[in-house]
Scaffold this active site. Structure first.
Site, PDB file in Angstrom:
ATOM      1  N   TYR A 168       0.860  -1.188   0.000  1.00 48.36           N
ATOM      2  CA  TYR A 168       0.000   0.000   0.000  1.00 48.36           C
ATOM      3  C   TYR A 168       0.893   1.234   0.000  1.00 48.36           C
ATOM      4  O   TYR A 168       1.425   1.633   1.032  1.00 48.36           O
ATOM      5  CB  TYR A 168      -0.902  -0.048   1.235  1.00 48.36           C
ATOM      6  CG  TYR A 168      -1.986   0.998   1.331  1.00 48.36           C
ATOM      7  CD1 TYR A 168      -2.184   1.966   0.355  1.00 48.36           C
ATOM      8  CD2 TYR A 168      -2.845   1.008   2.436  1.00 48.36           C
ATOM      9  CE1 TYR A 168      -3.173   2.909   0.464  1.00 48.36           C
ATOM     10  CE2 TYR A 168      -3.853   1.945   2.560  1.00 48.36           C
ATOM     11  CZ  TYR A 168      -4.008   2.894   1.577  1.00 48.36           C
ATOM     12  OH  TYR A 168      -5.001   3.836   1.706  1.00 48.36           O
TER      13      TYR A 168
ATOM     14  N   LYS B  19       3.481  -9.013  -4.402  1.00 47.18           N
ATOM     15  CA  LYS B  19       3.054  -9.355  -5.762  1.00 47.18           C
ATOM     16  C   LYS B  19       2.280  -8.213  -6.414  1.00 47.18           C
ATOM     17  O   LYS B  19       2.296  -8.056  -7.631  1.00 47.18           O
ATOM     18  CB  LYS B  19       2.180 -10.615  -5.731  1.00 47.18           C
ATOM     19  CG  LYS B  19       1.757 -11.104  -7.104  1.00 47.18           C
ATOM     20  CD  LYS B  19       1.004 -12.425  -7.015  1.00 47.18           C
ATOM     21  CE  LYS B  19       0.606 -12.922  -8.404  1.00 47.18           C
ATOM     22  NZ  LYS B  19      -0.103 -14.225  -8.343  1.00 47.18           N
TER      23      LYS B  19
END
Length: 300
Positions: free
Chosen positions: A140, A164
């Site tokens: 994030y 990922k």
């Protein structure tokens, strides 16, 4: 990363956390009603426990409860990406392991906030989270809150420690473009900055983690279908012309407050926000109601 976890794609909703009217606990009935509404509209994933979900005002037990409930209510229909970021590695690992145990498809990790970590400390933390949970990580990227501004290459290199995917809430379109086009072999970049949603999809990003979809899920899915599935940019622009004013409004206010206010305007009670935060003022509610009505959604 486990091959059994589904690939993340499409409209993934940065989910609100409904509370009881007194704000003392998560309202399970309201959460289920909201999730059912989103899934009926055709969204492709749920992302609880992020900024829109007010994770900073939830206890550790509540954060686990929220993940439990979302996995239960999704019932395998869409993947759940649990927000598990924390200011300590120990707590982040505890949340991530719990998310893995209850069936989350991935974890979303925001870097420790208030005191920014170094890149070396971040990579060590992410590696430990991944090794403990065995789940793919959505990094994030929100420099305004974390104080940590990474280059596109640094973000892509996080793939070496279990990352990922990326939720990019930097608002930095050139850097995001580099991640989508130049570094996609290392990391899959999702837009998380509302007013760049159309650009991200048109640029070829395989999805978006989108808070406005709490309010306009049908329109969000239609936009995805037009741009990402059908490649119809003309239709996409027509739909984006309806969604963009709402996105701009949300980004101009306390984001979680604005999203919850919008959900309430569509007739779904949310319990408001936990103090010191609150829903928007009546004047701002009126402004947002008009924007929502222009998309064809009825408001109360």
């Amino acid at each position: 990363m486990g091959s059994s976890t589904p690939e993340l794609t499409g409209v993934m909703v940065a989910l609100i956390t409904p509370f009881t009217d007194d704000g003392s606990k998560i309202d399970e009935v309201r959460l289920k009603t909201h999730i059912d509404r989103l899934l009926q509209a055709g969204v492709h994933g749920l992302v609880p426990g992020g900024s829109t979900g007010e994770f900073t005002v939830l206890s550790l037990a509540e954060r686990k409860q929220l993940t439990d409930l979302c996995v239960k209510y999704a019932a395998g229909r869409v993947p759940v990406i649990a927000g598990t970021g924390a200011t300590s590695t120990q707590e982040a690992i505890e949340l991530a392991v719990h998310a893995s145990q209850v069936g989350a498809a991935a974890v979303m990790v925001v870097p420790p906030f208030y005191d920014p970590v170094s890149y070396e400390q971040l990579t060590e933390m992410l590696k430990e989270i991944h090794e403990a949970s065995k789940l793919p990580i959505v990094y994030y990227n929100i420099p305004a809150a974390s104080g940590l501004a990474l280059t596109p290459q640094q973000i892509a290199d996080l793939s070496e420690v279990g990352v990922k995917y990326l939720k990019d809430t930097s608002g930095n379109a050139p850097a995001y473009t580099e991640l989508v086009f130049g570094l996609s072999d290392k990391i899959i970049a999702f837009n998380g900055w509302d007013t760049l949603t159309f650009y991200g999809l048109a640029a070829g990003s395989p999805g978006a983690i989108w808070g406005a979809a709490n309010i306009i899920p049908d329109l969000a899915v239609q936009l995805w279908e037009a741009v990402s599935v059908q490649g119809d940019l003309k239709r996409g622009r027509e739909l984006w012309a309806k969604a963009w004013p709402i996105c701009k409004f949300l980004e101009s206010h306390n984001y979680a407050a604005a999203v919850k206010t919008g959900v309430e305007l569509t007739g779904q009670p949310t319990g408001g926000l936990r103090k010191p935060f609150a829903l928007l003022s009546d004047a701002h509610k009126t402004e947002l109601a008009l924007l929502i009505q222009k998309t064809g959604v009825q408001t109360i």
